[in-house]
Design a protein around this motif. Structure first.
Motif, PDB file in Angstrom:
ATOM      1  N   UNK A  59       5.135  -2.671   2.584  1.00  0.00           N
ATOM      2  CA  UNK A  59       4.703  -4.051   2.069  1.00  0.00           C
ATOM      3  C   UNK A  59       4.469  -4.630   3.418  1.00  0.00           C
ATOM      4  N   UNK A  60       3.342  -5.340   3.638  1.00  0.00           N
ATOM      5  CA  UNK A  60       2.892  -6.334   4.631  1.00  0.00           C
ATOM      6  C   UNK A  60       2.744  -7.634   4.359  1.00  0.00           C
ATOM      7  N   UNK A  61       3.528  -8.506   5.199  1.00  0.00           N
ATOM      8  CA  UNK A  61       3.556  -9.940   5.028  1.00  0.00           C
ATOM      9  C   UNK A  61       2.534 -10.526   6.141  1.00  0.00           C
ATOM     10  N   UNK A  62       1.730 -11.124   5.624  1.00  0.00           N
ATOM     11  CA  UNK A  62       0.703 -11.545   6.599  1.00  0.00           C
ATOM     12  C   UNK A  62       0.546 -13.100   6.695  1.00  0.00           C
ATOM     13  N   UNK A  63       0.516 -13.815   7.876  1.00  0.00           N
ATOM     14  CA  UNK A  63       0.548 -15.029   7.997  1.00  0.00           C
ATOM     15  C   UNK A  63      -0.597 -15.696   7.252  1.00  0.00           C
ATOM     16  N   UNK A  64      -0.494 -17.160   7.078  1.00  0.00           N
ATOM     17  CA  UNK A  64      -1.386 -17.892   6.142  1.00  0.00           C
ATOM     18  C   UNK A  64      -1.536 -19.092   6.683  1.00  0.00           C
ATOM     19  N   UNK A  65      -2.896 -19.573   6.696  1.00  0.00           N
ATOM     20  CA  UNK A  65      -3.192 -21.031   7.056  1.00  0.00           C
ATOM     21  C   UNK A  65      -2.577 -22.291   6.759  1.00  0.00           C
ATOM     22  N   UNK A 107       0.729  -1.091  -0.028  1.00  0.00           N
ATOM     23  CA  UNK A 107       0.016   0.005  -0.019  1.00  0.00           C
ATOM     24  C   UNK A 107       0.926   1.112  -0.167  1.00  0.00           C
ATOM     25  N   UNK A 108       0.342   2.306  -0.629  1.00  0.00           N
ATOM     26  CA  UNK A 108       1.132   3.457  -0.489  1.00  0.00           C
ATOM     27  C   UNK A 108       1.275   4.207   0.934  1.00  0.00           C
ATOM     28  N   UNK A 109       2.363   4.707   1.249  1.00  0.00           N
ATOM     29  CA  UNK A 109       2.735   5.049   2.709  1.00  0.00           C
ATOM     30  C   UNK A 109       1.440   5.920   3.303  1.00  0.00           C
ATOM     31  N   UNK A 110       0.749   6.601   2.424  1.00  0.00           N
ATOM     32  CA  UNK A 110      -0.398   7.513   3.155  1.00  0.00           C
ATOM     33  C   UNK A 110      -1.491   6.513   3.590  1.00  0.00           C
ATOM     34  N   UNK A 111      -1.402   5.438   3.232  1.00  0.00           N
ATOM     35  CA  UNK A 111      -2.605   4.426   3.685  1.00  0.00           C
ATOM     36  C   UNK A 111      -1.958   3.334   4.930  1.00  0.00           C
ATOM     37  N   UNK A 112      -0.539   3.388   4.827  1.00  0.00           N
ATOM     38  CA  UNK A 112       0.072   2.279   5.500  1.00  0.00           C
ATOM     39  C   UNK A 112      -0.233   2.301   6.870  1.00  0.00           C
ATOM     40  N   UNK A 113      -0.067   3.570   7.393  1.00  0.00           N
ATOM     41  CA  UNK A 113      -0.584   3.706   8.926  1.00  0.00           C
ATOM     42  C   UNK A 113      -1.794   3.256   9.437  1.00  0.00           C
ATOM     43  N   UNK A 114      -2.761   3.491   8.679  1.00  0.00           N
ATOM     44  CA  UNK A 114      -4.172   3.169   8.910  1.00  0.00           C
ATOM     45  C   UNK A 114      -4.291   1.508   8.557  1.00  0.00           C
ATOM     46  N   UNK A 115      -3.535   1.252   7.738  1.00  0.00           N
ATOM     47  CA  UNK A 115      -3.641  -0.594   7.654  1.00  0.00           C
ATOM     48  C   UNK A 115      -2.934  -1.244   8.726  1.00  0.00           C
ATOM     49  N   UNK A 116      -1.762  -0.675   9.046  1.00  0.00           N
ATOM     50  CA  UNK A 116      -1.028  -1.286  10.197  1.00  0.00           C
ATOM     51  C   UNK A 116      -1.969  -1.262  11.473  1.00  0.00           C
ATOM     52  N   UNK A 117      -2.566  -0.318  11.559  1.00  0.00           N
ATOM     53  CA  UNK A 117      -3.530  -0.021  12.944  1.00  0.00           C
ATOM     54  C   UNK A 117      -4.542  -1.298  12.773  1.00  0.00           C
ATOM     55  N   UNK A 118      -5.172  -1.241  11.657  1.00  0.00           N
ATOM     56  CA  UNK A 118      -6.097  -2.357  11.255  1.00  0.00           C
ATOM     57  C   UNK A 118      -5.597  -3.696  11.568  1.00  0.00           C
ATOM     58  N   UNK A 143      10.003  -0.941   5.363  1.00  0.00           N
ATOM     59  CA  UNK A 143      10.380   0.400   5.256  1.00  0.00           C
ATOM     60  C   UNK A 143       9.628   1.011   3.950  1.00  0.00           C
ATOM     61  N   UNK A 144       9.360   2.164   3.875  1.00  0.00           N
ATOM     62  CA  UNK A 144       8.682   2.540   2.728  1.00  0.00           C
ATOM     63  C   UNK A 144       9.653   2.432   1.509  1.00  0.00           C
ATOM     64  N   UNK A 145       9.053   2.071   0.494  1.00  0.00           N
ATOM     65  CA  UNK A 145      10.095   1.927  -0.620  1.00  0.00           C
ATOM     66  C   UNK A 145      10.798   0.638  -0.693  1.00  0.00           C
ATOM     67  N   UNK A 146      10.957  -0.110   0.244  1.00  0.00           N
ATOM     68  CA  UNK A 146      11.822  -1.339   0.539  1.00  0.00           C
ATOM     69  C   UNK A 146      11.060  -2.356  -0.275  1.00  0.00           C
ATOM     70  N   UNK A 147      12.165  -3.168  -0.939  1.00  0.00           N
ATOM     71  CA  UNK A 147      11.388  -4.176  -1.664  1.00  0.00           C
ATOM     72  C   UNK A 147      11.872  -5.701  -1.140  1.00  0.00           C
TER      73      UNK A 147
END
Lengths: 268, 268
Positions: B118-124, B45-56, B71-75
């Protein structure tokens, strides 16, 4: 107040219950007394049967979680509390001969023999305290009755003359509470541990939840699942079915109150 | 073989999957590849939304268990594996604009921006490996299909523009396996943890188990209970519903394969 006096005060509640039972100021059930302290089922068998029964407990740990086993003839259990006298410190006993109930005395001093081995077996009171502390409603506690218990078609692993079906207790819980209750009771393997079944009672041979074999029926709401735990009545019914020439148990609900705290039994 | 070479060999399976995806020798799903290694959902997600999504994610950890955030921009995501390039190392991506799917490319090198988080989220997949190792049958694995997933009436805790219902996956289990599965998945809080529901689907707003909202239906036998886990599709559906101007996700089933082993995620 010294540190020593503090410890003494903390343990006084359990000690006081035993003292009151010993002096016949308490002859009724122990439920709700000495909150926070572990209460135990008691089974006392002649040494000739003790080895078979110990093996039975080892093979069926969810129904018969052993907290302590005495030396032959010993009426103390120092691991469970200072100064415990198993012959006097429970409010009421049952004395059995060849599987028949012959007496319900308030002490067993005159019934005691040098060859008796005592078994203290964990009781669901301990994990119920943890469930209630989590805010989980226990229906039989709410309605002030005994937990409903059922004979199942689940076999136990026999040892010597000891054999018979598993007896379970049932608590109706909403799904979320059932999941939490599984997590919490898993932490207490010495007091029956995690449930053995949930959902359809017929799958373990229970035909009618409204007619328990022991204890009192409780209502099951539409949004609830019946959750079943192995029950300490199992060893009692197995002992009775084996018809030993002589044995002593606690009278139902009249437990051994120990100096252990319930939270000490949590493995995590 | 040196110790260093041993480590390299052990990690080769995960590294090799990423290498094959990077060089376009792998463009299909990752299920069953690099057995034992943690696979992750990806949301970018763009950094402008990242903080909201992190809080979600912080507020809905069962649906959105975060394994790593860049980190922002980090791949790269060094905590999840050496040399990971998030722009190329998944077999297939989805690129979204204003909530519409605009591309399903095999890399996102040209879509990359300096403000992406970038967010890596656990998977079943991780807890399913532990369940299968215990001998618990997973119906969708047996029949070689995707796990059935359902939108529920259980709300998530919103944050900024991110809100919506919890999506759950369902696995039919016998009571004994359900109890064991609760114990096992409780050990894996970073990959959805314990179930959120079991039993009557209507209680969480699912009207027909035979019609999943995602994945494939599986048969439920008479002696089985449906058991429901929070699902990683939840963050995807929540992001889609928020219609961000731009975002990237993995294509369904085309996961990030990490160097972490599944057993490393067990808290006990």
């Amino acid at each position: 107040m010294s540190r020593h006096e503090g410890v003494e005060l903390a343990n006084r509640a359990a000690h006081e219950v035993r003292e009151r039972a010993r002096t016949l100021r308490l002859t009724g059930p122990t439920a709700g007394l000495a909150a926070g302290f572990v209460q135990a089922n008691l089974a006392v068998l002649p040494q000739a049967l003790a080895s078979d029964f110990l093996r039975f407990c080892q093979r069926n740990p969810k129904a018969c979680p052993l907290l302590a086993v005495s030396e032959p003839g010993q009426w103390s259990l120092p691991g469970l509390g200072e100064g415990i006298d198993l012959r006097t410190d429970l409010p009421r006993y049952r004395v059995w001969a060849h599987g028949e109930l012959v007496d319900e005395p308030t002490d067993v001093v005159h019934d005691w023999r040098d060859d008796l081995v005592s078994f203290a077996i964990g009781c669901s009171f301990s994990f119920e305290e943890a469930l209630l502390a989590e805010g989980i409603e226990l229906r039989h506690v709410t309605q002030g009755s005994n937990v409903p218990m059922y004979r199942t078609q689940l076999p136990t692993q026999p040892a010597g003359p000891f054999a018979g079906p598993l007896v379970v207790s049932m608590r109706p819980l909403r799904a979320r509470d059932a999941i939490r209750a599984i997590q919490i009771t898993t932490r207490f393997p010495q007091v029956h541990g995690a449930p053995v079944h949930l959902g359809d009672p017929a799958l373990i041979g229970i035909t009618d939840l409204s007619r328990p074999d022991y204890g009192d029926a409780v209502p099951l709401h539409d949004d609830e699942i019946p959750v079943f735990w192995a029950c300490g009545v199992t060893p009692q019914s197995v002992i009775a079915a084996s018809r030993p020439a002589f044995c002593i148990t606690h009278a139902p609900g009249h437990m051994l109150v120990t100096d252990l705290k319930n939270h000490q039994l949590a493995v995590l």
